[in-house]
Design a protein around this motif. Structure first.
Motif, PDB file in Angstrom:
ATOM      1  N   MET A 190     -18.053   3.485 -12.403  1.00 34.08           N
ATOM      2  CA  MET A 190     -17.956   3.795 -10.978  1.00 34.08           C
ATOM      3  C   MET A 190     -17.804   2.522 -10.144  1.00 34.08           C
ATOM      4  N   ALA A 191     -18.474   1.442 -10.561  1.00 34.13           N
ATOM      5  CA  ALA A 191     -18.415   0.191  -9.804  1.00 34.13           C
ATOM      6  C   ALA A 191     -16.982  -0.332  -9.704  1.00 34.13           C
ATOM      7  N   MET A 192     -16.222  -0.233 -10.792  1.00 32.54           N
ATOM      8  CA  MET A 192     -14.834  -0.713 -10.788  1.00 32.54           C
ATOM      9  C   MET A 192     -13.978   0.145  -9.856  1.00 32.54           C
ATOM     10  N   ILE A 193     -14.204   1.445  -9.845  1.00 35.30           N
ATOM     11  CA  ILE A 193     -13.449   2.339  -8.956  1.00 35.30           C
ATOM     12  C   ILE A 193     -13.736   1.998  -7.492  1.00 35.30           C
ATOM     13  N   VAL A 194     -14.988   1.737  -7.171  1.00 34.62           N
ATOM     14  CA  VAL A 194     -15.359   1.367  -5.799  1.00 34.62           C
ATOM     15  C   VAL A 194     -14.671   0.062  -5.404  1.00 34.62           C
ATOM     16  N   THR A 195     -14.683  -0.918  -6.291  1.00 35.65           N
ATOM     17  CA  THR A 195     -14.018  -2.197  -6.003  1.00 35.65           C
ATOM     18  C   THR A 195     -12.525  -1.982  -5.772  1.00 35.65           C
ATOM     19  N   ILE A 196     -11.905  -1.187  -6.614  1.00 40.90           N
ATOM     20  CA  ILE A 196     -10.467  -0.900  -6.468  1.00 40.90           C
ATOM     21  C   ILE A 196     -10.198  -0.201  -5.139  1.00 40.90           C
ATOM     22  N   CYS A 197     -11.036   0.757  -4.775  1.00 40.97           N
ATOM     23  CA  CYS A 197     -10.852   1.467  -3.502  1.00 40.97           C
ATOM     24  C   CYS A 197     -10.971   0.514  -2.315  1.00 40.97           C
ATOM     25  N   TRP A 198     -11.948  -0.395  -2.376  1.00 38.93           N
ATOM     26  CA  TRP A 198     -12.064  -1.379  -1.293  1.00 38.93           C
ATOM     27  C   TRP A 198     -10.818  -2.257  -1.217  1.00 38.93           C
ATOM     28  N   CYS A 199     -10.292  -2.647  -2.361  1.00 34.95           N
ATOM     29  CA  CYS A 199      -9.075  -3.471  -2.368  1.00 34.95           C
ATOM     30  C   CYS A 199      -7.875  -2.690  -1.835  1.00 34.95           C
ATOM     31  N   LEU A 200      -7.799  -1.394  -2.145  1.00 34.05           N
ATOM     32  CA  LEU A 200      -6.729  -0.556  -1.589  1.00 34.05           C
ATOM     33  C   LEU A 200      -6.841  -0.462  -0.070  1.00 34.05           C
ATOM     34  N   LEU A 201      -8.062  -0.321   0.420  1.00 27.86           N
ATOM     35  CA  LEU A 201      -8.264  -0.265   1.871  1.00 27.86           C
ATOM     36  C   LEU A 201      -7.886  -1.596   2.523  1.00 27.86           C
ATOM     37  N   ALA A 202      -8.197  -2.698   1.860  1.00 27.09           N
ATOM     38  CA  ALA A 202      -7.788  -4.007   2.377  1.00 27.09           C
ATOM     39  C   ALA A 202      -6.269  -4.100   2.411  1.00 27.09           C
ATOM     40  N   LEU A 203      -5.628  -3.654   1.348  1.00 26.67           N
ATOM     41  CA  LEU A 203      -4.165  -3.686   1.267  1.00 26.67           C
ATOM     42  C   LEU A 203      -3.526  -2.844   2.363  1.00 26.67           C
ATOM     43  N   LEU A 204      -4.129  -1.718   2.672  1.00 27.19           N
ATOM     44  CA  LEU A 204      -3.638  -0.849   3.737  1.00 27.19           C
ATOM     45  C   LEU A 204      -3.608  -1.583   5.085  1.00 27.19           C
ATOM     46  N   HIS A 205      -4.524  -2.515   5.273  1.00 28.69           N
ATOM     47  CA  HIS A 205      -4.618  -3.238   6.537  1.00 28.69           C
ATOM     48  C   HIS A 205      -3.890  -4.585   6.523  1.00 28.69           C
ATOM     49  N   LEU A 206      -3.239  -4.913   5.412  1.00 27.77           N
ATOM     50  CA  LEU A 206      -2.567  -6.201   5.291  1.00 27.77           C
ATOM     51  C   LEU A 206      -1.380  -6.350   6.242  1.00 27.77           C
ATOM     52  N   ALA A 207      -0.484  -5.369   6.275  1.00 22.86           N
ATOM     53  CA  ALA A 207       0.709  -5.488   7.130  1.00 22.86           C
ATOM     54  C   ALA A 207       0.343  -5.625   8.607  1.00 22.86           C
ATOM     55  N   PRO A 208      -0.532  -4.763   9.148  1.00 23.40           N
ATOM     56  CA  PRO A 208      -0.863  -4.967  10.561  1.00 23.40           C
ATOM     57  C   PRO A 208      -1.611  -6.274  10.813  1.00 23.40           C
ATOM     58  N   CYS A 242     -13.222  -5.260   4.295  1.00 19.85           N
ATOM     59  CA  CYS A 242     -12.931  -4.505   3.068  1.00 19.85           C
ATOM     60  C   CYS A 242     -12.993  -5.412   1.838  1.00 19.85           C
ATOM     61  N   LEU A 243     -12.396  -6.596   1.938  1.00 16.93           N
ATOM     62  CA  LEU A 243     -12.441  -7.514   0.799  1.00 16.93           C
ATOM     63  C   LEU A 243     -13.863  -7.973   0.513  1.00 16.93           C
ATOM     64  N   TRP A 244     -14.619  -8.248   1.546  1.00 18.79           N
ATOM     65  CA  TRP A 244     -16.007  -8.661   1.368  1.00 18.79           C
ATOM     66  C   TRP A 244     -16.799  -7.539   0.679  1.00 18.79           C
ATOM     67  N   ALA A 245     -16.583  -6.314   1.161  1.00 14.95           N
ATOM     68  CA  ALA A 245     -17.291  -5.163   0.587  1.00 14.95           C
ATOM     69  C   ALA A 245     -16.885  -4.915  -0.862  1.00 14.95           C
ATOM     70  N   ALA A 246     -15.676  -5.278  -1.224  1.00 14.76           N
ATOM     71  CA  ALA A 246     -15.233  -5.087  -2.603  1.00 14.76           C
ATOM     72  C   ALA A 246     -16.114  -5.861  -3.579  1.00 14.76           C
ATOM     73  N   PHE A 247     -16.680  -6.968  -3.115  1.00 15.05           N
ATOM     74  CA  PHE A 247     -17.416  -7.844  -4.020  1.00 15.05           C
ATOM     75  C   PHE A 247     -18.876  -8.065  -3.634  1.00 15.05           C
ATOM     76  N   ASP A 248     -19.320  -7.445  -2.542  1.00 15.32           N
ATOM     77  CA  ASP A 248     -20.706  -7.604  -2.108  1.00 15.32           C
ATOM     78  C   ASP A 248     -21.229  -6.262  -1.597  1.00 15.32           C
ATOM     79  N   ALA A 249     -22.027  -5.620  -2.417  1.00 15.50           N
ATOM     80  CA  ALA A 249     -22.529  -4.277  -2.084  1.00 15.50           C
ATOM     81  C   ALA A 249     -23.392  -4.275  -0.831  1.00 15.50           C
ATOM     82  N   ARG A 250     -23.964  -5.417  -0.464  1.00 20.31           N
ATOM     83  CA  ARG A 250     -24.852  -5.461   0.703  1.00 20.31           C
ATOM     84  C   ARG A 250     -24.128  -5.196   2.016  1.00 20.31           C
TER      85      ARG A 250
END
Length: 129
Positions: A1-19, A59-67
């Motif tokens: 589950m931890a890897m899926i959460v990290t991937i989801c956070w990275c996807l959310l970061a990617l979604l915000h990259l262009a703007p 989003c990137l911070w959350a991908a690697f820091d659960a706090r």
């Protein structure tokens, strides 16, 4: 589950990259939104890029820091849901905004997953105390 959460956070970061990229590449304002970067609205949209850089960073911070995940969920949800509500209130106009609305709507899936994981993690930490 931890890897899926990290991937989801990275996807959310990617979604915000262009703007967010508009901040350092103002010419993107024209290709993404169909407006000139040097007018009043263009300047506001470029500033909006700075705000999206904040969302992307959270989003990137959350991908690697659960706090920070609970706060990152709030920041990201305000951004995505806020746009979708404003877009709906405007009558869901066609054009470049429709693509943004579709991307944000699809992005609600990983956002819901990380939101659920953050709530679950917070509940587990609270019960351990």
């Amino acid at each position: 589950m931890a890897m899926i959460v990290t991937i989801c956070w990275c996807l959310l970061a990617l979604l915000h990259l262009a703007p967010a990229a508009v901040l350092v590449m103002p010419g993107l304002v024209t290709s993404l939104y169909g407006i000139a970067p040097d007018g009043d609205i263009g300047v506001l949209v470029i500033h909006r890029g700075a705000l999206f850089l904040g969302v992307l960073s959270a989003c990137l911070w959350a991908a690697f820091d659960a706090r920070v995940r609970s706060m990152a969920v709030v920041i990201t949800a305000v951004s995505m849901l806020g746009f979708l509500l404003v877009y709906a209130r405007a009558g869901m106009p066609p054009g470049s905004l429709r693509g943004i609305a579709i991307a944000d709507a699809i992005g609600l899936i990983p956002l819901a997953l990380v939101g659920f994981a953050a709530l679950r993690s917070s509940a587990m930490m609270a019960s351990a105390e």
